[in-house]
Design an enzyme around this catalytic site. Structure first.
Site, PDB file in Angstrom:
ATOM      1  N   CYS A   2       0.839  -1.199   0.000  1.00  0.00           N
ATOM      2  CA  CYS A   2       0.000   0.000   0.000  1.00  0.00           C
ATOM      3  C   CYS A   2       0.876   1.251   0.000  1.00  0.00           C
ATOM      4  O   CYS A   2       2.062   1.170   0.290  1.00  0.00           O
ATOM      5  CB  CYS A   2      -0.867   0.021   1.240  1.00  0.00           C
ATOM      6  N   ARG A  27       2.506   0.734  -6.072  1.00  0.00           N
ATOM      7  CA  ARG A  27       2.679  -0.049  -4.848  1.00  0.00           C
ATOM      8  C   ARG A  27       1.412  -0.788  -4.446  1.00  0.00           C
ATOM      9  O   ARG A  27       1.450  -1.686  -3.614  1.00  0.00           O
ATOM     10  CB  ARG A  27       3.076   0.874  -3.686  1.00  0.00           C
ATOM     11  N   TRP A  74      -3.415  -2.267  -1.287  1.00  0.00           N
ATOM     12  CA  TRP A  74      -3.206  -3.598  -1.846  1.00  0.00           C
ATOM     13  C   TRP A  74      -3.710  -4.555  -0.764  1.00  0.00           C
ATOM     14  O   TRP A  74      -3.114  -4.675   0.291  1.00  0.00           O
ATOM     15  CB  TRP A  74      -1.716  -3.822  -2.115  1.00  0.00           C
ATOM     16  N   ASN A 100      -0.328   1.094   6.435  1.00  0.00           N
ATOM     17  CA  ASN A 100       0.340   0.007   5.696  1.00  0.00           C
ATOM     18  C   ASN A 100       0.831  -0.999   6.720  1.00  0.00           C
ATOM     19  O   ASN A 100       1.322  -0.604   7.781  1.00  0.00           O
ATOM     20  CB  ASN A 100       1.570   0.520   4.945  1.00  0.00           C
ATOM     21  N   GLY A 101       0.754  -2.284   6.395  1.00  0.00           N
ATOM     22  CA  GLY A 101       1.249  -3.295   7.325  1.00  0.00           C
ATOM     23  C   GLY A 101       0.114  -4.188   7.783  1.00  0.00           C
ATOM     24  O   GLY A 101      -0.965  -4.206   7.190  1.00  0.00           O
ATOM     25  N   GLU A 481      14.110 -16.704 -13.967  1.00  0.00           N
ATOM     26  CA  GLU A 481      13.741 -15.290 -14.042  1.00  0.00           C
ATOM     27  C   GLU A 481      12.886 -15.018 -15.291  1.00  0.00           C
ATOM     28  O   GLU A 481      11.901 -14.273 -15.230  1.00  0.00           O
ATOM     29  CB  GLU A 481      15.018 -14.428 -14.028  1.00  0.00           C
ATOM     30  N   LYS A 485       9.104 -13.504 -15.085  1.00  0.00           N
ATOM     31  CA  LYS A 485       8.681 -12.273 -15.781  1.00  0.00           C
ATOM     32  C   LYS A 485       7.421 -12.542 -16.591  1.00  0.00           C
ATOM     33  O   LYS A 485       6.478 -11.773 -16.560  1.00  0.00           O
ATOM     34  CB  LYS A 485       9.770 -11.763 -16.733  1.00  0.00           C
ATOM     35  N   GLU A 488       4.191 -13.271 -14.334  1.00  0.00           N
ATOM     36  CA  GLU A 488       3.638 -12.195 -13.509  1.00  0.00           C
ATOM     37  C   GLU A 488       2.975 -11.092 -14.325  1.00  0.00           C
ATOM     38  O   GLU A 488       2.045 -10.455 -13.849  1.00  0.00           O
ATOM     39  CB  GLU A 488       4.684 -11.618 -12.551  1.00  0.00           C
ATOM     40  N   HIS A 504      13.236 -35.548 -16.231  1.00  0.00           N
ATOM     41  CA  HIS A 504      12.752 -36.200 -15.003  1.00  0.00           C
ATOM     42  C   HIS A 504      11.308 -35.819 -14.693  1.00  0.00           C
ATOM     43  O   HIS A 504      10.879 -35.966 -13.552  1.00  0.00           O
ATOM     44  CB  HIS A 504      13.670 -35.832 -13.828  1.00  0.00           C
ATOM     45  N   LYS A 603       4.500  -3.694  -5.691  1.00  0.00           N
ATOM     46  CA  LYS A 603       5.922  -3.493  -5.941  1.00  0.00           C
ATOM     47  C   LYS A 603       6.769  -3.893  -4.751  1.00  0.00           C
ATOM     48  O   LYS A 603       7.820  -4.478  -4.894  1.00  0.00           O
ATOM     49  CB  LYS A 603       6.162  -2.022  -6.284  1.00  0.00           C
TER      50      LYS A 603
HETATM   51  C1  F6R Z   1       9.368  -9.884  -9.650  1.00  0.00           C
HETATM   52  C2  F6R Z   1       9.452  -9.043  -8.484  1.00  0.00           C
HETATM   53  C3  F6R Z   1       9.411  -9.670  -7.131  1.00  0.00           C
HETATM   54  C4  F6R Z   1      10.490  -9.042  -6.242  1.00  0.00           C
HETATM   55  C5  F6R Z   1      10.363  -9.574  -4.808  1.00  0.00           C
HETATM   56  C6  F6R Z   1      11.453  -9.034  -3.917  1.00  0.00           C
HETATM   57  O1  F6R Z   1       9.458  -9.149 -10.828  1.00  0.00           O
HETATM   58  O2  F6R Z   1       9.558  -7.851  -8.587  1.00  0.00           O
HETATM   59  O3  F6R Z   1       9.565 -11.043  -7.222  1.00  0.00           O
HETATM   60  O4  F6R Z   1      11.744  -9.343  -6.771  1.00  0.00           O
HETATM   61  O5  F6R Z   1       9.110  -9.215  -4.288  1.00  0.00           O
HETATM   62  O6  F6R Z   1      11.438  -7.649  -3.875  1.00  0.00           O
HETATM   63  P1  F6R Z   1      12.685  -6.831  -3.357  1.00  0.00           P
HETATM   64  O7  F6R Z   1      13.819  -7.064  -4.287  1.00  0.00           O
HETATM   65  O8  F6R Z   1      12.227  -5.409  -3.329  1.00  0.00           O
HETATM   66  O9  F6R Z   1      13.011  -7.343  -1.978  1.00  0.00           O
END
Ligand code: F6R
Length: 608
Positions: A2, A27, A74, A100-101, A481, A485, A488, A504, A603
């Site tokens: 949030c 966020r 969020w 937030n939290g 990775e 990408k 998500e 396997h 985010k």
């Molecule tokens: C994927 C993504 C998330 C973050 C994860 C950790 O694209 O953005 O998987 O990598 O939430 O976030 P940070 O690096 O901010 O601790």
């Protein structure tokens, strides 16, 4: 997660709050709201959905006032609807709270408050705070907030206003980032500096346990015992245009295209070319201390966890010290073997991820030293770690992490070079690594110059239901990775696997409908990967291969090719990451997905 923004000063609050919310929308974006002191009482507007919905309401029925708080949500407790949107109000509507939290003892507090007559209007844990503050209110808002917070277990960044103490915003922090912005005769509170950067660069990061009182003529910070605290004022050097889209249709694309510059920024001033190593000012460890560790544990989440895996391979290969990579979310719940002879490296773009922060604190509690590899300057992990490496990638706004990933890998490479030198890697072996690092910005640019080719491959696959990503060695994390990408932002199911593991189990999935992305640069495991390509082709799979030269052994076995420049093995995942980011991006855009704000994602995940 949030976002919070608050304002007190001479200007009308609502446009400033809405502007701040828009900058925080990445966020959290399932609902939003504002509460403004209108001279008579607290006036609120709330709307499920995007900030634009809230803006529509505020434009239709403006609120006049120069002090207010706002929130973009969020959801963690309760559905994303009008009732659950913040701000939450006390029974008498005189107190408004944004939060937030997570309030962990929210249910028991709610029960106790209901027992003494409070009526709740939402399913959220946050509403508990509004009623609890009301319960303790006796004319002074910060005193009531302090009393209430003493009863609360969990994490919070909050901002509170009350029409019965109408000239102040009270903000407090425990476990959820919050900062105070100091303008010219005006004050801001925000969960993220981007919300207020258009108005001030002078900020104070609150520490856990801090409570700030913002009034028209000044601010105060006190601790939970109401004792005055002094906190440093930081000057932010991010520009506003760094957090704007700069002509790109999405932040994600802008950030992908920034990578030649951002990785250069990660390396800047740190390479010792002749000596074949790197210097790192912030790690706060002497050579002697660095040599004393028996092992390294790297902990992170998501994309940062993938960069950690690449770091593991690099450090073990060159510095010859055992490295383990742990999901931060699992680490602290499994009694890890870690102590003063372990170096714990914590990787986080935001520096605020709750799981990662908790893992770092657990490691420190057990006597380990923690080094943070972090992007956001002044974030909690940056402040609480014992030393670290800022990756200097600039603000990453797109929810899917892109430029932070490549910069994290660079930071890990710099650390590897430093440690490996101490542990015996000769300068002549370090030098080619430094030279390869120096070539990477131009090589990434080469990949970006071929974005059109990747876009046309995306045309062929945007209706796929599944994707497999396969790689070996350094490119197994690149496969993970690439798959993350895609899933998500496009919502296509995708899995990354070590290429040889395919036989396997996952090989059962291969048929003519299954696109398989092979990361197959000309590295030390290339021939092995060719055999895996063959296994897929023999079962009719559609092969997209990332290659670095024309390979006769692949002739007739691949359907689509993406060419990347050659580099040494350890940097191949960087050059693989960029086209995989583009592939995911273009597929998602063609499917009409909102790539910057994918559903259900936030985010910065500041809840456990
Ligand atoms: C994927 C993504 C998330 C973050 C994860 C950790 O694209 O953005 O998987 O990598 O939430 O976030 P940070 O690096 O901010 O601790």
């Amino acid at each position: 997660m949030c976002g919070i923004v608050g304002y007190v000063g001479p200007r009308l609050a609502s446009p400033l709050l809405l502007e701040g919310l828009k900058r925080l929308e990445y966020r959290g974006y399932d609902s939003a709201g504002v509460a403004i002191m209108n001279g008579k009482g607290v006036e609120t507007r709330k709307a499920p959905g995007k900030i634009s919905e809230l803006e529509r309401l505020v434009t239709a029925a403006p609120i006049h006032g120069t002090l207010g708080i706002a929130h973009t949500r969020w959801a963690t407790h309760g559905a994303p609807n009008f009732c659950n949107a913040h701000p939450h109000l006390s029974c008498d509507n005189n107190i408004a709270v944004v939060h937030n939290g997570i309030i962990e003892n929210g249910s028991s507090l709610r029960q106790a408050l209901e027992d003494v007559g409070h009526t709740f209007r939402s399913e959220t844990d946050t509403e508990v705070l509004a009623h609890l503050i009301e319960e303790f209110f006796d004319g002074n808002l910060e005193e009531a907030v302090l009393e209430a917070l003493r009863k609360v277990e969990g994490t919070y960044g909050i901002a509170v206003v009350s029409s019965r103490d109408p000239n102040k915003i009270v903000a407090a922090r425990k476990g959820s980032p919050l900062l105070v912005g100091l303008g010219e005769g005006e004050y801001f509170v925000a969960s993220d500096v981007s919300a207020i950067l258009a108005h001030t660069r002078q900020v104070i990061y609150l520490d856990d346990g801090d409570l700030a009182v913002l009034e028209r003529d000044g601010y105060r910070i006190i601790d939970m015992q109401a004792l005055p605290m002094t906190r440093a004022v930081n000057s932010i050097d991010w520009d506003l245009d760094m957090i704007e889209r700069g002509g790109f249709p999405h932040f994600m694309l802008k950030e992908i295209f920034e990578q030649p510059t951002t990785i250069e920024n990660t390396m800047r001033g740190r390479l010792l070319v002749e000596e074949g190593t790197a210097k790192l000012g912030g790690i706060n460890l002497t050579n002697e201390e660095l040599l004393e560790f028996d092992n390294i544990v790297i902990t992170a989440c998501g994309t940062s966890w993938h960069s950690a895996l690449i770091g593991e391979f690099m450090i073990e290969e060159l510095a010859r010290i055992p490295v383990e990579v742990e999901y931060a979310s699992e680490f602290r719940y499994r009694n890890p073997v870690i102590g003063p002879r372990t170096l714990c490296i914590v990787i986080s773009q935001s520096g605020e991820t709750a799981d990662t922060l908790a893992a770092m604190r657990e490691a420190q509690k057990r006597g380990a030293r923690a080094l943070g590899i972090v992007n956001v300057v002044g974030s909690t992990i940056a402040r609480e770690s014992d030393g670290g490496i800022y990756i200097h990638a600039g603000p990453e706004i797109g929810v899917a992490s892109t430029k932070a990933f490549t910069s994290q890998v660079i930071a890990l490479a710099l650390f590897t070079l430093r440690l490996a030198r101490l542990r015996g890697l000769p300068a002549e072996e370090g030098r080619p690594i430094v030279e390869a690092l120096q070539k990477l910005p131009a090589q990434i640019k080469d990949v970006l110059d071929r974005a059109d080719e990747i876009e046309s491959i995306a045309d062929e696959f945007n209706d796929a239901a599944n994707f497999l990503y396969l790689g070996r060695g350094y490119n197994f994390p690149a496969a993970l990775e690439g798959a993350l990408k895609l899933k998500e932002i496009s919502y296509i199911h995708a899995e990354g696997y070590p290429a040889a593991e395919m036989k396997h189990g996952p090989i059962a999935l291969i048929d003519e409908n299954m696109p398989v992305v092979f990361i197959a640069p000309h590295d030390s495991v290339f021939d092995k990967v060719v055999s895996n390509v063959q296994e897929v082709k023999a079962r009719g799979g559609r092969v997209i291969a990332l290659t670095s030269r024309s390979e006769p052994s692949l002739a007739g076995k691949i359907d689509y090719e993406i060419r990347v420049p050659e580099t040494i093995d350890m940097f191949t995942p960087i050059l693989a990451a960029v086209p995989l980011q583009l592939l995911a991006y273009y597929i998602a855009v063609k499917r009409g997905a909102n790539v910057d704000q994918p559903r259900n994602l936030a985010k910065s995940v500041t809840v456990e």
